[in-house]
Design a protein around this motif. Sequence first.
Motif, PDB file in Angstrom:
ATOM      1  N   HIS A  10     -47.120 -18.192   0.841  1.00 57.56           N
ATOM      2  CA  HIS A  10     -46.354 -18.405  -0.376  1.00 57.56           C
ATOM      3  C   HIS A  10     -47.152 -17.880  -1.571  1.00 57.56           C
ATOM      4  O   HIS A  10     -48.346 -17.566  -1.442  1.00 57.56           O
ATOM      5  CB  HIS A  10     -46.070 -19.898  -0.580  1.00 57.56           C
ATOM      6  N   ALA A  11     -46.502 -17.843  -2.727  1.00 52.81           N
ATOM      7  CA  ALA A  11     -47.174 -17.368  -3.935  1.00 52.81           C
ATOM      8  C   ALA A  11     -48.403 -18.219  -4.253  1.00 52.81           C
ATOM      9  O   ALA A  11     -49.386 -17.722  -4.815  1.00 52.81           O
ATOM     10  CB  ALA A  11     -46.195 -17.384  -5.106  1.00 52.81           C
ATOM     11  N   GLU A  12     -48.356 -19.508  -3.892  1.00 51.96           N
ATOM     12  CA  GLU A  12     -49.497 -20.406  -4.168  1.00 51.96           C
ATOM     13  C   GLU A  12     -50.573 -20.302  -3.092  1.00 51.96           C
ATOM     14  O   GLU A  12     -51.473 -21.131  -3.022  1.00 51.96           O
ATOM     15  CB  GLU A  12     -49.005 -21.860  -4.252  1.00 51.96           C
ATOM     16  N   LYS A  13     -50.444 -19.307  -2.205  1.00 51.28           N
ATOM     17  CA  LYS A  13     -51.406 -19.051  -1.123  1.00 51.28           C
ATOM     18  C   LYS A  13     -51.373 -20.108  -0.028  1.00 51.28           C
ATOM     19  O   LYS A  13     -52.308 -20.206   0.769  1.00 51.28           O
ATOM     20  CB  LYS A  13     -52.844 -18.916  -1.681  1.00 51.28           C
ATOM     21  N   GLN A  14     -50.309 -20.887   0.030  1.00 49.08           N
ATOM     22  CA  GLN A  14     -50.124 -21.810   1.152  1.00 49.08           C
ATOM     23  C   GLN A  14     -49.446 -21.059   2.288  1.00 49.08           C
ATOM     24  O   GLN A  14     -48.633 -20.165   2.057  1.00 49.08           O
ATOM     25  CB  GLN A  14     -49.267 -23.004   0.731  1.00 49.08           C
ATOM     26  N   ILE A  15     -49.763 -21.440   3.524  1.00 51.41           N
ATOM     27  CA  ILE A  15     -49.200 -20.747   4.675  1.00 51.41           C
ATOM     28  C   ILE A  15     -47.682 -20.899   4.689  1.00 51.41           C
ATOM     29  O   ILE A  15     -47.153 -22.002   4.563  1.00 51.41           O
ATOM     30  CB  ILE A  15     -49.831 -21.262   5.995  1.00 51.41           C
ATOM     31  N   ALA A  16     -46.978 -19.775   4.838  1.00 52.28           N
ATOM     32  CA  ALA A  16     -45.513 -19.784   4.881  1.00 52.28           C
ATOM     33  C   ALA A  16     -44.996 -19.577   6.297  1.00 52.28           C
ATOM     34  O   ALA A  16     -43.896 -20.024   6.622  1.00 52.28           O
ATOM     35  CB  ALA A  16     -44.954 -18.689   3.966  1.00 52.28           C
ATOM     36  N   GLY A  17     -45.764 -18.870   7.119  1.00 53.22           N
ATOM     37  CA  GLY A  17     -45.313 -18.589   8.481  1.00 53.22           C
ATOM     38  C   GLY A  17     -46.135 -17.464   9.079  1.00 53.22           C
ATOM     39  O   GLY A  17     -47.300 -17.255   8.711  1.00 53.22           O
ATOM     40  N   SER A  18     -45.524 -16.717   9.967  1.00 56.72           N
ATOM     41  CA  SER A  18     -46.231 -15.613  10.617  1.00 56.72           C
ATOM     42  C   SER A  18     -45.264 -14.484  10.946  1.00 56.72           C
ATOM     43  O   SER A  18     -44.073 -14.699  11.162  1.00 56.72           O
ATOM     44  CB  SER A  18     -46.929 -16.083  11.900  1.00 56.72           C
ATOM     45  N   VAL A  19     -45.823 -13.278  10.957  1.00 55.57           N
ATOM     46  CA  VAL A  19     -45.124 -12.076  11.416  1.00 55.57           C
ATOM     47  C   VAL A  19     -45.783 -11.651  12.721  1.00 55.57           C
ATOM     48  O   VAL A  19     -47.018 -11.644  12.825  1.00 55.57           O
ATOM     49  CB  VAL A  19     -45.213 -10.942  10.375  1.00 55.57           C
ATOM     50  N   SER A  20     -44.977 -11.307  13.713  1.00 55.70           N
ATOM     51  CA  SER A  20     -45.529 -10.995  15.033  1.00 55.70           C
ATOM     52  C   SER A  20     -44.826  -9.801  15.656  1.00 55.70           C
ATOM     53  O   SER A  20     -43.693  -9.461  15.291  1.00 55.70           O
ATOM     54  CB  SER A  20     -45.371 -12.189  15.985  1.00 55.70           C
TER      55      SER A  20
END
Length: 265
Positions: A206-216
């Motif tokens: 996220h913009a706040e540098k919190q984990i949003a997910g993953s691309v695989s």
Amino acid sequence: MSTADKLLNALALFTYEAPEWTVEAAADALSVSGSTAYRYFSSLTKAGLLDPITNGRYILGPAIIAYDRQLRHWDPLIKVARPALEKLIQRNGGEGIGLLCRRFRQQVMCVHQYHEKQVDKAVSYERGRPMGLYRGAASLVILAHLPGRTRRALYASDAAAIGKAGLGDNWDEFRAKLRVIKNDNVCITHGQLDQGMIGISAPIFHAEKQIAGSVSIVLTDESVGESEVAGAAALVQAAAREVDVGLGRIENLPALRPALGAIIG
């Protein structure tokens, strides 16, 4: 517990493993009277969230499909990641399955897939299917970037499952294994969930540098060697950075106010 919470508990009964419920069975499961369960089901049916079928049975209703369509079109993460996944597969010569995953409670869920060629083997990260946090590249790379307090709480409550997954027999081992994944900024697994398949995942934020997910990307073992895996890993990381930038732009935009007609009509 509020009425809204009770309604949500009734809706949560409907799972992949238990897709149909009667009012009587729901009353037993929720420890409420039959008349109370009937009121819950009636309210959920009016909202289109449940649908009565035969012999007093209910299933999830058409409103769920409408909300799913809305998510596919307007969820910021899916909206930004869709073109990034398409470019990822194209840059890899059309090979592989692209996945977008996000955290869902204490699990990970695939919310979008993309592939260009006919898929010979099914992958466990099917869209909408909750998966565990401790196996599979898409899950592990999210787990590695969760806040330290969250990871410690997970270990305290789930140490046996973590050890069984090979992530360490104590907190220090668990933390060390996740630190390697976090520092590498990419996770590669071989056959952890699907035999003969390689998973390569990178985190998105996220913009706040919190984990949003993953691309695989998921590849077949027989089709790639070490150099191809390394090349695909670089492409996955590049795709993740594209999603980071796009997500940051969307999340920093001012909130849109819905049209009055949409609110009252």
